[in-house]
Design a protein around this motif. Structure first.
Motif, mmCIF file in Angstrom:
data_model
loop_
_atom_site.group_PDB
_atom_site.id
_atom_site.type_symbol
_atom_site.label_atom_id
_atom_site.label_comp_id
_atom_site.label_asym_id
_atom_site.label_seq_id
_atom_site.Cartn_x
_atom_site.Cartn_y
_atom_site.Cartn_z
ATOM 1 N N SER A 180 -41.342 19.333 1.552
ATOM 2 C CA SER A 180 -42.435 19.347 2.553
ATOM 3 C C SER A 180 -41.878 19.049 3.939
ATOM 4 N N GLN A 181 -40.886 18.158 4.031
ATOM 5 C CA GLN A 181 -40.305 17.866 5.347
ATOM 6 C C GLN A 181 -39.488 19.048 5.853
ATOM 7 N N HIS A 182 -38.921 19.787 4.922
ATOM 8 C CA HIS A 182 -38.205 21.012 5.285
ATOM 9 C C HIS A 182 -39.219 22.023 5.833
ATOM 10 N N ASP A 208 -40.674 34.709 11.432
ATOM 11 C CA ASP A 208 -39.889 34.354 10.230
ATOM 12 C C ASP A 208 -40.045 32.867 9.928
ATOM 13 N N GLU A 209 -39.928 32.032 10.982
ATOM 14 C CA GLU A 209 -39.970 30.574 10.760
ATOM 15 C C GLU A 209 -41.322 30.184 10.149
ATOM 16 N N GLY A 210 -42.382 30.814 10.623
ATOM 17 C CA GLY A 210 -43.706 30.533 10.033
ATOM 18 C C GLY A 210 -43.712 30.890 8.553
ATOM 19 N N ALA A 213 -44.955 11.945 7.624
ATOM 20 C CA ALA A 213 -43.820 12.779 7.150
ATOM 21 C C ALA A 213 -42.932 13.166 8.340
ATOM 22 N N LYS A 214 -41.667 13.371 8.067
ATOM 23 C CA LYS A 214 -40.717 13.714 9.126
ATOM 24 C C LYS A 214 -40.511 15.226 9.205
ATOM 25 N N TYR A 215 -39.884 15.634 10.296
ATOM 26 C CA TYR A 215 -39.381 17.008 10.414
ATOM 27 C C TYR A 215 -38.035 16.880 11.117
ATOM 28 N N SER A 216 -37.228 17.942 11.072
ATOM 29 C CA SER A 216 -35.859 17.845 11.554
ATOM 30 C C SER A 216 -35.790 17.334 12.998
ATOM 31 N N SER A 217 -34.892 16.364 13.202
ATOM 32 C CA SER A 217 -34.724 15.710 14.510
ATOM 33 C C SER A 217 -34.509 16.727 15.634
ATOM 34 N N ILE A 218 -33.879 17.842 15.272
ATOM 35 C CA ILE A 218 -33.444 18.808 16.302
ATOM 36 C C ILE A 218 -34.601 19.329 17.132
ATOM 37 N N MET A 246 -25.614 26.438 7.063
ATOM 38 C CA MET A 246 -24.610 25.617 6.348
ATOM 39 C C MET A 246 -25.305 24.683 5.360
ATOM 40 N N ASN A 247 -26.424 24.095 5.838
ATOM 41 C CA ASN A 247 -27.112 23.077 5.052
ATOM 42 C C ASN A 247 -27.971 23.719 3.964
ATOM 43 N N GLN A 248 -28.399 24.965 4.182
ATOM 44 C CA GLN A 248 -29.370 25.579 3.256
ATOM 45 C C GLN A 248 -28.751 26.505 2.210
ATOM 46 N N VAL A 249 -27.602 27.098 2.511
ATOM 47 C CA VAL A 249 -27.010 28.011 1.509
ATOM 48 C C VAL A 249 -26.789 27.280 0.171
ATOM 49 N N GLU A 253 -24.266 6.300 4.602
ATOM 50 C CA GLU A 253 -25.550 5.721 5.004
ATOM 51 C C GLU A 253 -26.734 6.566 4.536
ATOM 52 N N SER A 254 -26.465 7.587 3.718
ATOM 53 C CA SER A 254 -27.567 8.435 3.277
ATOM 54 C C SER A 254 -28.337 7.736 2.155
ATOM 55 N N GLN A 255 -29.647 7.579 2.368
ATOM 56 C CA GLN A 255 -30.455 6.873 1.349
ATOM 57 C C GLN A 255 -30.638 7.722 0.099
ATOM 58 N N HIS A 256 -30.853 9.031 0.319
ATOM 59 C CA HIS A 256 -31.210 9.882 -0.826
ATOM 60 C C HIS A 256 -30.029 10.714 -1.325
ATOM 61 N N GLY A 257 -28.914 10.639 -0.600
ATOM 62 C CA GLY A 257 -27.803 11.546 -0.896
ATOM 63 C C GLY A 257 -27.284 11.465 -2.319
ATOM 64 N N GLY A 306 -22.054 16.816 0.302
ATOM 65 C CA GLY A 306 -22.423 15.677 1.156
ATOM 66 C C GLY A 306 -22.647 16.130 2.599
ATOM 67 N N ASN A 307 -23.343 15.308 3.361
ATOM 68 C CA ASN A 307 -23.665 15.633 4.757
ATOM 69 C C ASN A 307 -22.388 15.830 5.576
ATOM 70 N N ASP A 308 -21.412 14.946 5.371
ATOM 71 C CA ASP A 308 -20.193 14.998 6.211
ATOM 72 C C ASP A 308 -19.388 16.268 5.952
HETATM 73 N N1 3HC Z 1 -33.989 14.841 10.913
HETATM 74 C C1 3HC Z 1 -35.109 14.261 10.435
HETATM 75 N N2 3HC Z 1 -35.128 13.385 9.419
HETATM 76 C C2 3HC Z 1 -33.944 13.065 8.888
HETATM 77 C C3 3HC Z 1 -32.722 13.607 9.317
HETATM 78 C C4 3HC Z 1 -32.769 14.533 10.393
HETATM 79 N N3 3HC Z 1 -31.682 15.101 10.888
HETATM 80 N N4 3HC Z 1 -31.722 13.060 8.574
HETATM 81 C C5 3HC Z 1 -32.312 12.212 7.716
HETATM 82 N N5 3HC Z 1 -33.637 12.218 7.897
HETATM 83 C C6 3HC Z 1 -34.638 11.433 7.181
HETATM 84 C C7 3HC Z 1 -34.799 11.941 5.755
HETATM 85 O O1 3HC Z 1 -35.732 12.998 5.717
HETATM 86 C C8 3HC Z 1 -35.325 10.693 5.057
HETATM 87 O O2 3HC Z 1 -36.687 10.578 5.371
HETATM 88 P P1 3HC Z 1 -37.717 9.831 4.357
HETATM 89 O O3 3HC Z 1 -36.911 9.103 3.324
HETATM 90 O O4 3HC Z 1 -38.469 8.931 5.251
HETATM 91 O O5 3HC Z 1 -38.537 10.912 3.771
HETATM 92 C C9 3HC Z 1 -34.579 9.560 5.793
HETATM 93 O O6 3HC Z 1 -34.190 10.096 7.063
HETATM 94 C C10 3HC Z 1 -33.359 9.121 5.045
HETATM 95 O O7 3HC Z 1 -32.674 10.324 4.761
HETATM 96 P P2 3HC Z 1 -31.182 10.292 4.239
HETATM 97 O O8 3HC Z 1 -30.437 9.229 4.967
HETATM 98 O O9 3HC Z 1 -31.166 10.233 2.732
HETATM 99 O O10 3HC Z 1 -30.721 11.722 4.751
HETATM 100 P P3 3HC Z 1 -30.217 12.921 3.815
HETATM 101 O O11 3HC Z 1 -28.852 12.594 3.335
HETATM 102 O O12 3HC Z 1 -31.271 13.285 2.850
HETATM 103 O O13 3HC Z 1 -30.057 14.131 4.891
HETATM 104 C C11 3HC Z 1 -31.286 16.134 5.439
HETATM 105 C C12 3HC Z 1 -31.215 14.613 5.592
HETATM 106 C C13 3HC Z 1 -29.949 16.745 5.814
HETATM 107 C C14 3HC Z 1 -32.385 16.653 6.398
HETATM 108 C C15 3HC Z 1 -31.620 16.449 3.977
HETATM 109 O O14 3HC Z 1 -32.851 15.834 3.695
HETATM 110 C C16 3HC Z 1 -31.720 17.941 3.713
HETATM 111 O O15 3HC Z 1 -30.731 18.585 3.459
HETATM 112 N N6 3HC Z 1 -32.982 18.473 3.727
HETATM 113 C C17 3HC Z 1 -33.219 19.867 3.366
HETATM 114 C C18 3HC Z 1 -32.883 20.790 4.511
HETATM 115 C C19 3HC Z 1 -33.746 20.548 5.717
HETATM 116 O O16 3HC Z 1 -34.769 19.921 5.684
HETATM 117 N N7 3HC Z 1 -33.285 21.090 6.829
HETATM 118 C C20 3HC Z 1 -34.039 21.046 8.077
HETATM 119 C C21 3HC Z 1 -33.260 21.827 9.107
HETATM 120 S S1 3HC Z 1 -34.332 22.564 10.278
HETATM 121 C C22 3HC Z 1 -34.605 24.126 9.671
HETATM 122 O O17 3HC Z 1 -34.173 24.447 8.597
HETATM 123 C C23 3HC Z 1 -35.323 25.122 10.513
HETATM 124 C C24 3HC Z 1 -34.450 26.324 10.760
HETATM 125 O O18 3HC Z 1 -35.278 27.392 11.084
HETATM 126 C C25 3HC Z 1 -33.521 26.073 11.860
#
Ligand code: 3HC
Length: 311
Positions: free
Chosen positions: A38-40, A73-75, A104-109, A133-136, A203-207, A219-221
């Protein structure tokens, strides 16, 4: 019984089997998938806002048409992902309310502003490049609907990345002012793109749990490093300077070494403190409220159709 079921479930994961919505799964597996998917989806939908801002200002009809296609596309990506999450028993309404309430969160970017047309190039090139990179890897994750949604999404992300890079190429070969616009966009979008990959693995909580359940395959790194290694040569080809004085190629390792990421900024932005986070949520709430009549009309129409069929 629960233990036996959990052990059998883990054996299926370890055997690279796909878990489908009808299969038994630990509640924690279901919950973390609803959270991540859902956050994705929220990221895809909120991601339309920065770019939507430039559809009316695109420098040519072609650029306008391409940007329109990308935002549409994004929609669609948001739609596939909300639908994948709904297979786990959560409603669209609930997920949207979690986004609008800030739960709920959404990507920081997407909490960074798009200040010039070059930002649209930098977003396609860097943000969609990082997303690829992250989605493939997620195309091969253990949950069937998420993996299948990702296959279509990744194909479209490649077009997003390509059109962004083409914008940057055109600007970097343009007038000095245009090249400076491209450099300025790279300077502002580079570090936030590295933060998209999440915190350092340690430092990843869910990793770790995500890896055990094969929701996360790398891994993220490792993914961040792969993105840097691929992107730095692209910036050099554009004739742009990377905004990282510590960047250097480590011949022995075959990787670029890069400077320290500002994790305080990352934490602040993830908590909703990004430069335009409030505007993003205000725009999302306004769109939701302005769209209420459409939802009501659609429901009324569906009700009438159902009543007619029942006659
Ligand atoms: N932006 C927002 N929230 C983030 C984050 C970031 N960059 N990095 C971590 N967080 C949040 C996590 O969502 C989690 O939130 P919650 O527990 O409160 O629900 C909290 O911080 C702790 O997370 P972690 O430390 O465990 O972080 P992860 O190791 O899980 O890494 C992640 C975060 C890379 C976003 C991972 O959740 C992931 O791979 N998610 C699936 C892919 C995704 O969501 N990508 C979004 C990219 S934007 C996009 O795709 C749009 C495209 O069109 C460009």
């Amino acid at each position: 019984l629960e233990e036996r079921r959990t052990a059998r479930f883990q054996a299926r994961i370890d055997a690279d089997e796909k878990i489908e919505p009808v299969d038994w799964m630990p509640e924690a597996y279901r919950k973390t998938l609803v959270r991540q998917i859902s956050q994705h989806a929220h990221s895809e939908v909120v991601g339309m806002l920065p770019e939507g801002n430039w559809i009316g200002r695109a420098p040519s009809l072609r650029r306008k048409a391409v940007l329109l296609a990308k935002v549409q596309d994004e929609g669609g990506h948001g739609l596939y992902l909300y639908a994948a999450a709904e297979t786990l028993g959560v409603s669209r309404q609930e997920m949207v309310e979690q986004l609008l309430s800030g739960a709920a969160k959404y990507s920081s970017i997407f909490n960074y502003p798009t200040l010039s047309w070059a930002d649209i190039g930098a977003i396609g090139w860097l943000v969609d490049g990082a997303a690829i990179m992250n989605q493939v890897p997620i195309c091969r994750c253990s949950f069937g609907p998420y993996a299948r949604a990702m296959q279509r999404i990744c194909k479209e992300e490649s077009f997003h990345q390509r059109q962004g890079y083409e914008i940057m190429l055109q600007l970097s070969r343009g007038t000095p002012e245009q090249k400076q616009m491209a450099q300025d966009a790279l300077d502002r979008w580079w570090w936030p793109s590295l933060m998209m990959f999440g915190p350092p693995d340690g430092e990843s909580q869910h990793g770790a749990q995500g890896m055990a359940w094969k929701i996360k395959l790398f891994g993220n790194d490792e993914l961040r490093q792969k993105f840097v290694d691929v992107t730095v040569p692209q910036a050099e080809y554009l004739g742009l300077t990377m905004p990282d004085p510590d960047l250097r190629f480590d011949e022995a390792a075959g990787h670029y070494r890069f400077g320290a990421i500002d994790w305080d900024e990352f934490k602040r932005v993830v908590k909703g403190g990004g430069p335009v986070a409030r505007d993003r949520m205000k725009a999302r709430r306004r769109a939701y409220d302005d769209g209420a009549w459409v939802r009501e009309a659609a429901l009324a129409h569906a009700e009438k159709k159902r009543a007619r069929r029942a006659e």
